[in-house]
Design a protein around this motif. Structure first.
Motif, PDB file in Angstrom:
ATOM      1  N   UNK A  36       0.867  -1.337   0.085  1.00 58.82           N
ATOM      2  CA  UNK A  36       0.156  -0.322  -0.016  1.00 58.82           C
ATOM      3  C   UNK A  36       0.906   1.113  -0.277  1.00 58.82           C
ATOM      4  N   UNK A  37       1.805   1.082   1.050  1.00 59.35           N
ATOM      5  CA  UNK A  37       2.813   2.137   1.056  1.00 59.35           C
ATOM      6  C   UNK A  37       3.305   2.514  -0.665  1.00 59.35           C
ATOM      7  N   UNK A  38       3.801   1.547  -1.579  1.00 61.07           N
ATOM      8  CA  UNK A  38       4.592   1.874  -2.897  1.00 61.07           C
ATOM      9  C   UNK A  38       3.272   1.514  -3.582  1.00 61.07           C
ATOM     10  N   UNK A  39       1.897   1.851  -3.481  1.00 64.15           N
ATOM     11  CA  UNK A  39       0.692   2.403  -4.464  1.00 64.15           C
ATOM     12  C   UNK A  39       0.640   3.511  -4.383  1.00 64.15           C
ATOM     13  N   UNK A  40       0.917   3.864  -2.450  1.00 67.77           N
ATOM     14  CA  UNK A  40       0.483   4.996  -2.774  1.00 67.77           C
ATOM     15  C   UNK A  40       1.505   5.998  -3.268  1.00 67.77           C
ATOM     16  N   UNK A  41       2.511   5.891  -3.704  1.00 70.05           N
ATOM     17  CA  UNK A  41       3.893   7.192  -3.723  1.00 70.05           C
ATOM     18  C   UNK A  41       4.088   6.932  -5.257  1.00 70.05           C
ATOM     19  N   UNK A  42       3.302   5.733  -6.208  1.00 73.66           N
ATOM     20  CA  UNK A  42       2.394   5.205  -7.524  1.00 73.66           C
ATOM     21  C   UNK A  42       1.623   6.343  -8.008  1.00 73.66           C
ATOM     22  N   UNK A  43       0.908   6.479  -6.783  1.00 70.15           N
ATOM     23  CA  UNK A  43      -0.281   7.004  -7.464  1.00 70.15           C
ATOM     24  C   UNK A  43      -0.296   8.616  -6.774  1.00 70.15           C
ATOM     25  N   UNK A  44       0.351   9.183  -6.254  1.00 72.10           N
ATOM     26  CA  UNK A  44       1.102  10.291  -6.657  1.00 72.10           C
ATOM     27  C   UNK A  44       1.581  10.994  -7.595  1.00 72.10           C
ATOM     28  N   UNK A  45       2.470   9.618  -7.691  1.00 71.16           N
ATOM     29  CA  UNK A  45       3.655  10.260  -8.846  1.00 71.16           C
ATOM     30  C   UNK A  45       2.692  10.457 -10.634  1.00 71.16           C
ATOM     31  N   UNK A  46       1.184   9.237 -10.830  1.00 66.36           N
ATOM     32  CA  UNK A  46       0.622   9.609 -11.807  1.00 66.36           C
ATOM     33  C   UNK A  46       0.137  10.201 -11.786  1.00 66.36           C
ATOM     34  N   UNK A  47      -0.210  10.827 -10.582  1.00 66.51           N
ATOM     35  CA  UNK A  47      -1.687  12.059  -9.932  1.00 66.51           C
ATOM     36  C   UNK A  47      -0.517  12.896 -10.775  1.00 66.51           C
ATOM     37  N   UNK A  48       0.670  13.546 -10.010  1.00 67.89           N
ATOM     38  CA  UNK A  48       1.508  14.572 -10.205  1.00 67.89           C
ATOM     39  C   UNK A  48       1.562  14.524 -11.948  1.00 67.89           C
ATOM     40  N   UNK A  49       2.557  13.305 -12.657  1.00 71.57           N
ATOM     41  CA  UNK A  49       2.318  13.518 -14.595  1.00 71.57           C
ATOM     42  C   UNK A  49       0.930  13.998 -15.573  1.00 71.57           C
ATOM     43  N   UNK A  50      -0.137  13.481 -14.530  1.00 68.42           N
ATOM     44  CA  UNK A  50      -2.225  13.863 -14.981  1.00 68.42           C
ATOM     45  C   UNK A  50      -1.041  15.930 -15.276  1.00 68.42           C
ATOM     46  N   UNK A  51      -1.170  16.204 -14.176  1.00 69.10           N
ATOM     47  CA  UNK A  51      -1.120  17.347 -13.393  1.00 69.10           C
ATOM     48  C   UNK A  51      -0.199  17.815 -14.623  1.00 69.10           C
ATOM     49  N   UNK A  52       1.321  17.348 -14.753  1.00 69.99           N
ATOM     50  CA  UNK A  52       1.637  18.407 -15.946  1.00 69.99           C
ATOM     51  C   UNK A  52       1.839  17.948 -17.184  1.00 69.99           C
ATOM     52  N   UNK A  53       0.821  16.686 -17.297  1.00 74.38           N
ATOM     53  CA  UNK A  53       0.015  16.883 -18.071  1.00 74.38           C
ATOM     54  C   UNK A  53      -0.894  18.033 -19.674  1.00 74.38           C
ATOM     55  N   UNK A  54      -1.531  18.310 -18.796  1.00 69.91           N
ATOM     56  CA  UNK A  54      -2.533  18.847 -18.455  1.00 69.91           C
ATOM     57  C   UNK A  54      -2.271  20.209 -18.569  1.00 69.91           C
ATOM     58  N   UNK A  55      -0.529  20.591 -17.259  1.00 68.06           N
ATOM     59  CA  UNK A  55       0.130  21.803 -18.096  1.00 68.06           C
ATOM     60  C   UNK A  55       0.808  22.146 -19.961  1.00 68.06           C
ATOM     61  N   UNK A  56       0.667  20.662 -20.256  1.00 67.07           N
ATOM     62  CA  UNK A  56       1.481  20.947 -21.375  1.00 67.07           C
ATOM     63  C   UNK A  56       2.713  20.580 -21.908  1.00 67.07           C
ATOM     64  N   UNK A  57       3.359  19.505 -20.650  1.00 70.33           N
ATOM     65  CA  UNK A  57       4.312  18.732 -20.351  1.00 70.33           C
ATOM     66  C   UNK A  57       3.516  16.860 -20.956  1.00 70.33           C
ATOM     67  N   UNK A  58       4.305  17.568 -22.946  1.00 68.83           N
ATOM     68  CA  UNK A  58       4.604  15.428 -23.291  1.00 68.83           C
ATOM     69  C   UNK A  58       5.058  15.083 -23.633  1.00 68.83           C
ATOM     70  N   UNK A  59       6.329  15.344 -23.010  1.00 70.79           N
ATOM     71  CA  UNK A  59       7.328  14.775 -23.732  1.00 70.79           C
ATOM     72  C   UNK A  59       7.899  13.250 -22.886  1.00 70.79           C
ATOM     73  N   UNK A  60       7.239  12.970 -21.303  1.00 67.18           N
ATOM     74  CA  UNK A  60       7.454  11.254 -20.678  1.00 67.18           C
ATOM     75  C   UNK A  60       6.966  10.850 -21.835  1.00 67.18           C
ATOM     76  N   UNK A  61       7.392   9.653 -21.831  1.00 62.97           N
ATOM     77  CA  UNK A  61       6.977   8.418 -22.606  1.00 62.97           C
ATOM     78  C   UNK A  61       5.757   7.376 -21.906  1.00 62.97           C
ATOM     79  N   UNK A  62       5.631   7.484 -22.369  1.00 61.00           N
ATOM     80  CA  UNK A  62       3.795   6.085 -21.543  1.00 61.00           C
ATOM     81  C   UNK A  62       3.537   5.522 -22.638  1.00 61.00           C
ATOM     82  N   UNK A  63       2.599   4.071 -21.951  1.00 67.42           N
ATOM     83  CA  UNK A  63       2.310   3.313 -22.766  1.00 67.42           C
ATOM     84  C   UNK A  63       1.211   2.879 -22.411  1.00 67.42           C
ATOM     85  N   UNK A  64      -0.087   1.765 -22.986  1.00 66.18           N
ATOM     86  CA  UNK A  64      -0.863   1.591 -21.914  1.00 66.18           C
ATOM     87  C   UNK A  64      -1.024   0.673 -20.802  1.00 66.18           C
TER      88      UNK A  64
END
Length: 211
Positions: free
Chosen positions: A157-185
């Motif tokens: 749960x501790x690790x999943x919480x950190x993963x969720x925090x990171x992906x939440x921040x990634x989503x915010x950065x993408x909304x702000x126009x950050x499109x260089x991160x490599x993502x897949x399904x």
């Protein structure tokens, strides 16, 4: 939403180590722990096998030899993706993506649980005549694959919480126009499972109370 996302791909998209050849001698752990800002991002990318690769087994094994390494590197990446306007959206997106990859690679349970949960849900939807399944079935698919003992569950749960925090921040950065991160399904699958698991735990225990 989870079923639709999984349906976009196949079992090949489950989270797994995509590269086993980067950093054959292992990383310079001390240099990674002391690095900050874009220098840390560059050093971590150097440990990956190309733009869509992730951290290999040798990299992870050497990090685990230092109990503080993963936490220190994650915290330094978090300083970047939580920095507001100090770093641009691309840099924040890269830091968040690397942070999620780091925990997925280094955790003894998070990556395998993502695979197991996705496989369980795929099995529920494998019958073409079964277009829906109950909340109970979904709960079993999620919870029956979780680490079976107390210590490993808390660690998961501790690790999943950190993963969720990171992906939440990634989503915010993408909304702000950050499109260089490599993502897949696979990233989408890992993010959704992390969000679902942490939401379930938070609903029962209260935020960040894993005891």
């Amino acid at each position: 939403g989870l079923v639709l996302l999984i349906g976009l791909g196949s079992c090949d998209l489950l989270y797994s180590g995509k590269n086993l050849f980067a950093g054959i001698d292992g990383p310079d752990v001390a240099a990674l722990k002391s690095a900050t800002g874009t220098s840390l991002i560059d050093k971590l990318h150097a440990e990956k096998g190309g733009e869509t690769g992730t951290f290999g087994d040798t990299f992870v094994a050497k990090l685990k030899d230092d109990p503080e390494a993963v936490d220190t590197i994650f915290n330094n990446l978090q300083d970047i993706f939580n920095s507001g306007n100090i770093y641009d959206a691309d840099t924040r997106a890269e830091a968040a993506s690397l942070a999620a990859d780091l925990i997925l690679a280094a955790s003894d349970t998070a990556g395998p649980v993502v695979d197991q949960v996705v496989s369980a849900i795929l099995s529920l939807t494998s019958d073409p005549n079964n277009t829906s399944f109950s909340a109970d079935e979904l709960a079993v698919a999620l919870l029956s694959t979780i680490a079976p003992d107390r210590a490993s569950f808390i660690s998961l749960v501790h690790d999943m919480d950190r993963i969720a925090v990171a992906y939440d921040a990634l989503g915010s950065a993408l909304v702000d126009g950050g499109g260089s991160a490599s993502l897949d399904a696979g990233d989408g699958q890992a993010a959704l499972i992390a969000f679902i698991l942490t939401a379930l735990v938070d609903a029962v225990q209260g935020y960040n109370t894993y005891e």
